[in-house]
Design a protein around this motif. Sequence first.
Motif, PDB file in Angstrom:
ATOM      1  N   ARG A 205       0.832  -1.205   0.000  1.00 23.47           N
ATOM      2  CA  ARG A 205       0.000   0.000   0.000  1.00 23.47           C
ATOM      3  C   ARG A 205       0.867   1.256   0.000  1.00 23.47           C
ATOM      4  O   ARG A 205       0.550   2.235  -0.663  1.00 23.47           O
ATOM      5  CB  ARG A 205      -0.961  -0.016   1.209  1.00 23.47           C
ATOM      6  N   GLU A 206       1.950   1.190   0.749  1.00 25.94           N
ATOM      7  CA  GLU A 206       2.847   2.348   0.750  1.00 25.94           C
ATOM      8  C   GLU A 206       3.433   2.558  -0.641  1.00 25.94           C
ATOM      9  O   GLU A 206       3.546   3.689  -1.132  1.00 25.94           O
ATOM     10  CB  GLU A 206       3.970   2.141   1.785  1.00 25.94           C
ATOM     11  N   GLN A 207       3.779   1.448  -1.264  1.00 26.69           N
ATOM     12  CA  GLN A 207       4.334   1.509  -2.606  1.00 26.69           C
ATOM     13  C   GLN A 207       3.328   2.152  -3.574  1.00 26.69           C
ATOM     14  O   GLN A 207       3.681   3.034  -4.367  1.00 26.69           O
ATOM     15  CB  GLN A 207       4.679   0.089  -3.053  1.00 26.69           C
ATOM     16  N   GLY A 208       2.100   1.705  -3.481  1.00 25.95           N
ATOM     17  CA  GLY A 208       1.048   2.240  -4.345  1.00 25.95           C
ATOM     18  C   GLY A 208       0.824   3.729  -4.090  1.00 25.95           C
ATOM     19  O   GLY A 208       0.609   4.517  -5.021  1.00 25.95           O
ATOM     20  N   TYR A 209       0.868   4.073  -2.835  1.00 30.72           N
ATOM     21  CA  TYR A 209       0.723   5.492  -2.467  1.00 30.72           C
ATOM     22  C   TYR A 209       1.832   6.326  -3.098  1.00 30.72           C
ATOM     23  O   TYR A 209       1.581   7.352  -3.755  1.00 30.72           O
ATOM     24  CB  TYR A 209       0.737   5.617  -0.937  1.00 30.72           C
ATOM     25  N   ARG A 210       3.074   5.877  -2.933  1.00 29.33           N
ATOM     26  CA  ARG A 210       4.221   6.606  -3.508  1.00 29.33           C
ATOM     27  C   ARG A 210       4.072   6.740  -5.020  1.00 29.33           C
ATOM     28  O   ARG A 210       4.236   7.820  -5.582  1.00 29.33           O
ATOM     29  CB  ARG A 210       5.513   5.841  -3.221  1.00 29.33           C
ATOM     30  N   HIS A 211       3.751   5.630  -5.618  1.00 27.78           N
ATOM     31  CA  HIS A 211       3.569   5.597  -7.057  1.00 27.78           C
ATOM     32  C   HIS A 211       2.527   6.641  -7.495  1.00 27.78           C
ATOM     33  O   HIS A 211       2.755   7.446  -8.399  1.00 27.78           O
ATOM     34  CB  HIS A 211       3.133   4.186  -7.463  1.00 27.78           C
ATOM     35  N   GLY A 212       1.418   6.626  -6.791  1.00 24.19           N
ATOM     36  CA  GLY A 212       0.342   7.557  -7.134  1.00 24.19           C
ATOM     37  C   GLY A 212       0.761   9.011  -6.988  1.00 24.19           C
ATOM     38  O   GLY A 212       0.413   9.863  -7.812  1.00 24.19           O
ATOM     39  N   MET A 213       1.520   9.278  -5.945  1.00 30.78           N
ATOM     40  CA  MET A 213       1.972  10.653  -5.705  1.00 30.78           C
ATOM     41  C   MET A 213       2.910  11.105  -6.820  1.00 30.78           C
ATOM     42  O   MET A 213       2.768  12.205  -7.377  1.00 30.78           O
ATOM     43  CB  MET A 213       2.676  10.740  -4.343  1.00 30.78           C
ATOM     44  N   VAL A 214       3.852  10.245  -7.145  1.00 32.50           N
ATOM     45  CA  VAL A 214       4.805  10.580  -8.205  1.00 32.50           C
ATOM     46  C   VAL A 214       4.063  10.786  -9.520  1.00 32.50           C
ATOM     47  O   VAL A 214       4.302  11.760 -10.251  1.00 32.50           O
ATOM     48  CB  VAL A 214       5.865   9.466  -8.333  1.00 32.50           C
ATOM     49  N   GLU A 215       3.178   9.885  -9.808  1.00 31.96           N
ATOM     50  CA  GLU A 215       2.379   9.938 -11.040  1.00 31.96           C
ATOM     51  C   GLU A 215       1.657  11.278 -11.169  1.00 31.96           C
ATOM     52  O   GLU A 215       1.516  11.830 -12.259  1.00 31.96           O
ATOM     53  CB  GLU A 215       1.363   8.792 -11.000  1.00 31.96           C
ATOM     54  N   ALA A 216       1.212  11.815 -10.019  1.00 28.20           N
ATOM     55  CA  ALA A 216       0.470  13.074 -10.049  1.00 28.20           C
ATOM     56  C   ALA A 216       1.395  14.284  -9.918  1.00 28.20           C
ATOM     57  O   ALA A 216       0.925  15.417  -9.779  1.00 28.20           O
ATOM     58  CB  ALA A 216      -0.559  13.086  -8.914  1.00 28.20           C
ATOM     59  N   GLY A 217       2.682  14.012  -9.960  1.00 31.00           N
ATOM     60  CA  GLY A 217       3.631  15.115  -9.831  1.00 31.00           C
ATOM     61  C   GLY A 217       3.712  15.653  -8.425  1.00 31.00           C
ATOM     62  O   GLY A 217       4.097  16.797  -8.195  1.00 31.00           O
ATOM     63  N   LEU A 218       3.332  14.820  -7.454  1.00 31.76           N
ATOM     64  CA  LEU A 218       3.333  15.275  -6.057  1.00 31.76           C
ATOM     65  C   LEU A 218       4.411  14.569  -5.240  1.00 31.76           C
ATOM     66  O   LEU A 218       4.300  14.453  -4.015  1.00 31.76           O
ATOM     67  CB  LEU A 218       1.956  15.001  -5.431  1.00 31.76           C
ATOM     68  N   GLY A 219       5.408  14.077  -5.939  1.00 31.86           N
ATOM     69  CA  GLY A 219       6.461  13.325  -5.251  1.00 31.86           C
ATOM     70  C   GLY A 219       7.060  14.073  -4.073  1.00 31.86           C
ATOM     71  O   GLY A 219       7.422  13.460  -3.058  1.00 31.86           O
ATOM     72  N   GLY A 220       7.110  15.353  -4.158  1.00 33.29           N
ATOM     73  CA  GLY A 220       7.695  16.146  -3.085  1.00 33.29           C
ATOM     74  C   GLY A 220       6.829  16.179  -1.838  1.00 33.29           C
ATOM     75  O   GLY A 220       7.312  16.457  -0.748  1.00 33.29           O
ATOM     76  N   ALA A 221       5.549  15.873  -2.004  1.00 30.42           N
ATOM     77  CA  ALA A 221       4.623  15.936  -0.863  1.00 30.42           C
ATOM     78  C   ALA A 221       4.455  14.596  -0.167  1.00 30.42           C
ATOM     79  O   ALA A 221       3.671  14.470   0.762  1.00 30.42           O
ATOM     80  CB  ALA A 221       3.262  16.453  -1.329  1.00 30.42           C
ATOM     81  N   ILE A 222       5.198  13.591  -0.627  1.00 32.05           N
ATOM     82  CA  ILE A 222       5.065  12.252  -0.016  1.00 32.05           C
ATOM     83  C   ILE A 222       5.347  12.338   1.475  1.00 32.05           C
ATOM     84  O   ILE A 222       6.340  12.918   1.904  1.00 32.05           O
ATOM     85  CB  ILE A 222       6.027  11.245  -0.685  1.00 32.05           C
ATOM     86  N   ASN A 223       4.457  11.740   2.256  1.00 34.52           N
ATOM     87  CA  ASN A 223       4.521  11.889   3.703  1.00 34.52           C
ATOM     88  C   ASN A 223       3.839  10.693   4.347  1.00 34.52           C
ATOM     89  O   ASN A 223       2.620  10.613   4.389  1.00 34.52           O
ATOM     90  CB  ASN A 223       3.813  13.208   4.085  1.00 34.52           C
ATOM     91  N   ILE A 224       4.666   9.760   4.814  1.00 35.96           N
ATOM     92  CA  ILE A 224       4.099   8.557   5.419  1.00 35.96           C
ATOM     93  C   ILE A 224       4.331   8.556   6.918  1.00 35.96           C
ATOM     94  O   ILE A 224       5.463   8.497   7.384  1.00 35.96           O
ATOM     95  CB  ILE A 224       4.710   7.280   4.805  1.00 35.96           C
ATOM     96  N   ALA A 225       3.256   8.636   7.665  1.00 35.28           N
ATOM     97  CA  ALA A 225       3.338   8.519   9.121  1.00 35.28           C
ATOM     98  C   ALA A 225       2.897   7.103   9.479  1.00 35.28           C
ATOM     99  O   ALA A 225       2.334   6.399   8.654  1.00 35.28           O
ATOM    100  CB  ALA A 225       2.421   9.533   9.776  1.00 35.28           C
ATOM    101  N   SER A 226       3.166   6.705  10.708  1.00 37.28           N
ATOM    102  CA  SER A 226       2.680   5.382  11.096  1.00 37.28           C
ATOM    103  C   SER A 226       2.386   5.334  12.584  1.00 37.28           C
ATOM    104  O   SER A 226       2.908   6.119  13.371  1.00 37.28           O
ATOM    105  CB  SER A 226       3.688   4.304  10.721  1.00 37.28           C
TER     106      SER A 226
END
Lengths: 340, 340
Positions: A205-226
């Motif tokens: 799921r984290e991988q998919g999230y990252r992928h989606g962010m990059v795809e949308a040009g939001l790679g810089g906003a990636i932010n995973i808390a846990s």
Amino acid sequence: MAQAGEGRRNGRVTIREVADDAGVSVAAVSKVLRDAYGVSDALRAKVRASMDRLGYRPLASARGMRGQTYTLGLVLPDLRNPFFADIMTGVNNALERTQYQVMMGISASTAKLETGVVDSMIDRQMDGIILIGSTESRESLNTIAEKKPLVTIGHHDPSAEAFDTVNNNDQQGALLAVRHLVAAGYSKIAMLSLQGEPSSILAEREQGYRHGMVEAGLGGAINIASATQVMRDVQFAAKRLLQGPRRPDAIFCWTDFIALEVISVATELGLRVPEDVGIVGYDNTMFCDFAQNSLTSIDQSGELLGLQAARLVIERINGRTAVEHFVVPPRLVARRSTSR
Amino acid sequence: MAQAGEGRRNGRVTIREVADDAGVSVAAVSKVLRDAYGVSDALRAKVRASMDRLGYRPLASARGMRGQTYTLGLVLPDLRNPFFADIMTGVNNALERTQYQVMMGISASTAKLETGVVDSMIDRQMDGIILIGSTESRESLNTIAEKKPLVTIGHHDPSAEAFDTVNNNDQQGALLAVRHLVAAGYSKIAMLSLQGEPSSILAEREQGYRHGMVEAGLGGAINIASATQVMRDVQFAAKRLLQGPRRPDAIFCWTDFIALEVISVATELGLRVPEDVGIVGYDNTMFCDFAQNSLTSIDQSGELLGLQAARLVIERINGRTAVEHFVVPPRLVARRSTSR
DNA sequence: TCAAAAACGTAGAACGGTATACGTAGAACA
DNA sequence: TGTTCTACGTATACCGTTCTACGTTTTTGA
């Protein structure tokens, strides 16, 4: 102590009594019981009648000594997450017309307890084991699979050979979530993941999230808390996210009940959902549909997963050795929590 | 089919191998295993060492043939209700330092399935059985108790002799709910109860509700609706209540997740909680505390109930025959859903 | 110092099924 | 008519423990 036990055992009808009643041998009754080869219809009927008349029920322990116990073990990580109820429904449906019975154990999401539960299921001669959301290593799972037919639900290991896996496509599920949020106008999208022993579905799921962010040009906003599954922990993590300097305008949560808690925290902080912060969950459990939650979520068809897992484990018990990996595509169910 | 099973069984260490390894008799090993009388510390140590070295684990089936299986059966009505997670926590705590293991089954709240699950637990030689929210008759329960030590949770039968019961005082719980609502200014208070096989805890709660209404001089407003646990059914019942001619200004629901659903329906109908309608649940499960629910509820200390039940069933396994009925007082936890 | 009691250990019969090996009858075939 | 199958049943060893009955050693008590 022995006294009570002994007193209670009396009255139990044994296979010998059935044989006497039907006027046949013990072996014949056993054959009828197992649908084994070499019984005429007449004999079968006679034996069945005696079993009914005497109220005979085979003792699982005794059967287990040489053959099967007709019991399946199912290990749940947690009893609070209503998603597992869906899986169970599927399992029960699959077992409806068989003589198998399921017994459940709880792993409390820790590898140590999980090992204990699984071991005790092996000790109890379960014919097969279904493991939900396991955090065990490949080797541990292989060790289990050496001893008993094993199927996992919610554990990604496409190259596993010794056991079957049943999953939804978690990477795609997360991707759907991010795409949906982006389409709804959110951009500072964070993810709230599970802390603790590493789990492959969370990794996906984290991988998919990252992928989606990059795809949308939001790679810089990636932010995973846990956070762990402990209430206090989740609240703390949610507050940290929502009060921090990089406050997200949407949070994708790894499972529904965590998402509901995040909605709660946001509400208490005076933030409006979905205006100030959009929330997406995972599993599409029944609570998502409540008006006060109206939580957008990813549906992974728990019932289907359970059904398939039960089917696969029984196939393995019956001799299949070729591995099978079942994957179902996830589906996004949009609700108000993301309708900005 | 036999092939797979046979192949897998190999490698299991038996008591004989342990005995050989330790240079003692099989009986001696068994004694160590059971903490039985007549083993010296030296022998015990020697045997324990061999067991550890070989990784020996006793086979429950074989033990079950003559003695105990050290397994407790726990029957849940439903996997969706998070209240049962609290009970399980208590049970697990009580069993922490014992060699007992719990296996769970689901009755799906129907007597037929419940009987099936219980029978199969007896077939599997469970040493004792804990039955949650049973709908079985006194006779059925007595029949079970004849065969295995039995403890019920959420089943009122103070004159039962053959099995123990563990409960909160449901009548008082309902009374607390009504008194609280009355104090908050509500008067047209309805109750939403459970439809289906009659359950003693529901009877108690209804009784408490009636009592509370009469006590407050609201006997004429008594209004008990009921629904099964199926979503659609609950929604229908809630709508009927809220759109009917005698629209209540408060609803006391028999369990939390039903109450959450009623909040959902009310919200969808454009009614405000708590202004237009007050809602009270039962069990005080974790979801009550979420800001979007903020549901007033009756806490019945699920964890304590589970702990006591486990204690009682083990006592019975160890020979107690005198009946024990454990009752814990409920406690009202007020939240926003009733703060008019 | 000796008998009685307690402590320790062992042999082996259960427990209730399964499954293998084998016997017997009738059918099919030549 | 004999021979070979096949279908159907039976007798019984075996699974891995527990536990009773019993023998042997050590301790206790007078």
